[in-house]
Design an enzyme around this catalytic site. Structure first.
Site, short mmCIF file in Angstrom:
data_model
loop_
_atom_site.label_atom_id
_atom_site.label_comp_id
_atom_site.label_asym_id
_atom_site.label_seq_id
_atom_site.Cartn_x
_atom_site.Cartn_y
_atom_site.Cartn_z
N LYS B 92 0.82 -1.22 0.00
CA LYS B 92 0.00 0.00 0.00
C LYS B 92 0.85 1.27 0.00
O LYS B 92 0.45 2.29 -0.55
CB LYS B 92 -0.93 0.01 1.21
CG LYS B 92 -1.95 -1.12 1.21
CD LYS B 92 -3.08 -0.87 0.25
CE LYS B 92 -4.11 -2.00 0.27
NZ LYS B 92 -5.14 -1.83 -0.76
N GLU B 114 -9.56 6.09 2.99
CA GLU B 114 -10.43 5.05 3.51
C GLU B 114 -9.53 3.85 3.78
O GLU B 114 -8.49 3.70 3.16
CB GLU B 114 -11.50 4.67 2.48
CG GLU B 114 -11.07 3.65 1.41
CD GLU B 114 -9.97 4.13 0.49
OE1 GLU B 114 -9.78 5.36 0.36
OE2 GLU B 114 -9.27 3.29 -0.11
N SER B 382 1.75 -9.65 -0.88
CA SER B 382 1.43 -8.22 -0.80
C SER B 382 1.65 -7.61 0.58
O SER B 382 1.85 -6.40 0.70
CB SER B 382 -0.03 -7.98 -1.22
OG SER B 382 -0.91 -8.77 -0.45
#
Ligand SMILES: Cc1ncc(COP(=O)(O)O)c(C=O)c1O
Lengths: 265, 400
Positions: B92, B114, B382
């Site tokens: 991210k 968010e 990830s």
């Protein structure tokens, strides 16, 4: 002439402005919606904006979000909303109905099916909040073919080129969003609204409605001095929320009478 | 030469994507589009981005040959792209740095985000702290409960976390609420969306920032094994880590791209978060057109996944497009299968994977068994699983 045009012409001839309340279909309970619509019409509304409940009302503040949630508890979907319009039309053939909602429920029904069913039910105009004109050319055309108006929002951030684009796609009337924010927010700046509405008028002959921040009779009166129509949403929904079954209709007609008096003053 | 050239000028990937927002957001998106177009190829901007990725995030993230796991599975060789080793523990952060640098250039002192699992919220709070930006993170009230450690991390980093009580109280509702904040505070606020969803230019911009994953992996695979993998596997929530590793491979022939959605309790139960695999209808949500889990009235239905980061009823529009043109394949993995893979990786490789990533690992295991030993699977790992230890402990009835 469409019902919306007829109403605006008649008001203009009498030097009056339109009062357009908003309610969410199915709020507080589906059994009240048609009665509420008749009450609105008989207590001062010139047209009614009827909200289609949606699970993700991104452009709405907490008040109208809660209205959607109350309606969805009773599974009030687009089909039921159209049934309510049809029932309303059995007794009222004059008051224009504008559906306001989001694209997904309409797409889920299918554009063609929706326009046919909405027309048959007696809908006069459709405002799809998350359909900017670039993304809904087919929809505008379909509404036009079936004789319904495409109502579009204009916002304080719409620049001149966008205003041009939108006034050329819109019909019925234009809906100027009076603030930067969601429905029911507090910060309407009447001077700014005045300037913006004047600027929009230079580009179109369509009537201009103002809404999103009209919280009380005093604001409604100021807006009526500037615009052709005053749209009152969250204030009406709050009144519904705060009423009991027994005083729902009387509270709403009282609120409408107050707004009507203010607008006509 | 890049043959694949998507999206179009208004963010369409075929019928998907686009800009479906209220008029009040149109100008803000236009401002963002213009600024992103200005900077996306600007050498100075890209140099600053690259510098931060190297010195702040710790990139390039390694590619690692999971040798013991490969032997245990008994089939194709499995390589892992180690996004779990990034600062803040997931992919991210690649995107939040890109967007925060853009926010700075646009003169916006406040960023909002968010978050579902909390990884994107943490990554946003992190870069906001570093750049001195005010940060507000919207998080579904349900997710606030199940991802408590990440909520605390965001607060430590100086962010305000606002629990969202509307709708299903998960990621989609957090996104709605962030949009409402943005429309109200447009002049001073930059909205950092955490995945390849939202209105144009977000799906494209987030993909571009995340494509560092695939760009690195291509080079690393060449260096390590002298060729590209036979298959690239990544989990898909909104789809950002998957787009990040897929995108540089789209034009490379003979590399299968496989996105793994969350099958939750099983596709047949309806309790899942797999709109592509379950053939959900096309619809409009959060500013774009894509495949969406919805009921017959067009209302979005509640999703289920053990991993908060995959618990989303839609999917980025570019994945919808890649599915339709058959360039990528999409499958789904249940909660139980993901948990099994989670434990396998912990025990055989000494890596605690995120529950999201465990979905990709589980599918890689399945595939590897059907493939030859000289074939290669590259899995995008990830994120790391530290954030998930409470969830995993609870499943074993352990209180930490
Ligand atoms: C570690 C990890 N992987 C994957 C995801 C899913 O997001 P996306 O599909 O955008 O990569 C998340 C989201 O929170 C995450 O934290």
């Amino acid at each position: 002439m469409s019902r919306i045009q007829t109403v605006f012409s008649a008001l203009k001839a009498n030097n009056k402005k339109a009062l357009i309340p908003y309610i969410t279909a199915g709020d507080p309970h589906p059994k009240h919606t048609v009665n509420l619509m008749h009450t609105l019409a008989s207590s001062g509304a010139d047209m009614i904006e009827l909200g289609i409940p949606f699970s993700d009302p991104m452009a709405d503040g907490p008040v109208i979000q809660r209205a959607s949630e109350r309606a969805l508890v009773h599974k009030v979907g687009l089909r039921k909303v159209l049934d309510m319009v049809q029932e309303f039309r059995q007794k009222d053939t004059k008051t224009p109905i504008i559906l306001m909602g989001y694209a997904n429920p309409i797409e889920a029904m299918g554009m063609e099916k929706f326009t046919q069913a909405a027309k048959a039910a007696g809908v006069d105009g459709v405002l799809t909040v998350d359909y900017p004109p670039e993304e809904c050319k087919d929809f505008i055309a379909a509404l036009q073919v079936s004789g319904m108006d495409s109502i579009f929002l204009l916002s304080p951030t719409s620049d001149a080129a966008r205003v041009d684009l939108i006034v050329n796609q819109a019909s019925g009337f234009l809906y100027y969003v009076s603030l930067k924010g969601v429905t029911g927010a507090a910060n309407l700046d009447i001077e700014e609204v005045k300037a913006r509405v004047a600027a929009i008028r230079t580009k179109t002959d369509l009537p201009i409605g103002v809404g999103f921040g009209v919280k009380d009779a005093a604001t409604a009166r100021k807006v009526a001095a500037i615009a052709d129509a005053v749209v009152v949403g969250s204030r009406v929904v709050v009144a519904i929320e705060q009423s009991s079954e027994d005083n729902l209709l009387s509270n709403i007609s009282q609120l409408m009478a107050e707004l009507r008096t203010a607008i006509d003053a | 030469m890049q043959l694949y050239d998507m999206p179009d000028a208004r963010g369409h990937f075929g019928q998907f994507g686009g800009i479906f927002v209220a008029e009040t957001l149109v100008e803000a998106l236009e401002e963002l589009r213009v600024m992103y177009e200005k900077y996306r190829h600007d050498p100075e901007f890209l140099a600053e981005f690259a510098y931060d990725l190297k010195h702040f995030v710790g990139r390039p993230s390694p590619v690692y040959f999971a040798e013991r796991w490969t032997k245990r599975v008994g089939g194709a060789q499995i390589y892992l792209k180690r996004e779990d080793l990034n600062h803040t523990g997931a992919h991210k952060v690649n995107n939040t740095i890109g967007q925060a640098l853009l926010a700075k250039r646009m003169g916006k002192p406040r960023v909002i985000a968010e978050t579902g699992a909390g990884q994107h919220g943490v990554a946003t709070a992190t870069i906001a702290a570093r750049l001195g930006l005010e940060c507000v993170v919207y998080m579904g009230a349900e997710d606030v409960k199940r991802q408590a450690p990440n909520v605390f991390r965001m607060k430590l980093l100086g962010a305000t976390v606002i629990p969202v009580e509307s709708g299903s109280k998960t990621l989609k509702d957090a996104l709605n609420e962030a949009m409402r904040d943005w429309v109200t505070n447009i002049s001073n606020t930059f909205y950092i969306i955490g995945t390849v969803a939202g209105p144009h230019p977000y799906p494209m911009m987030v993909r571009d920032f995340q494509s560092v994953i695939g760009i690195e992996a291509k080079q690393q695979m060449l260096e390590m094994v002298g060729r590209q993998p036979d298959a690239v596997v990544a989990c898909v929530g909104g789809g950002s880590n998957a787009m990040g590793i897929f995108y540089p491979y789209i034009d490379v022939p003979n590399v299968r791209l496989i996105g793994v959605e969350a099958a939750g309790h099983g596709l047949e139960t309806g309790m899942h978060a797999a709109p592509l695999t379950a053939n959900s209808p096309v619809g409009v949500l959060h500013g774009n057109r894509t495949y969406l889990m919805q009921d017959s009235d067009g209302n979005i239905i509640e999703t289920h996944s053990i991993s908060a980061g995959l618990d989303y009823p839609g999917v980025g529009p570019e994945h919808a497009w890649l599915k339709d043109i058959k360039r990528a394949e999409y499958v789904a993995i249940t909660d139980d299968e993901a948990m099994a893979a989670f434990h396998n990786l912990c025990r055989t490789e000494g890596i605690i994977p995120a529950l999201e990533s465990s979905h990709a690992l589980a599918h890689a295991e399945k595939m590897a068994r059907t493939m030859r030993k000289d074939e290669i699977i590259l899995v995008n790992l990830s994120g790391r699983g530290d954030k998930d230890i409470n969830t995993v402990a609870k499943l074993s009835n352990i209180t930490l």
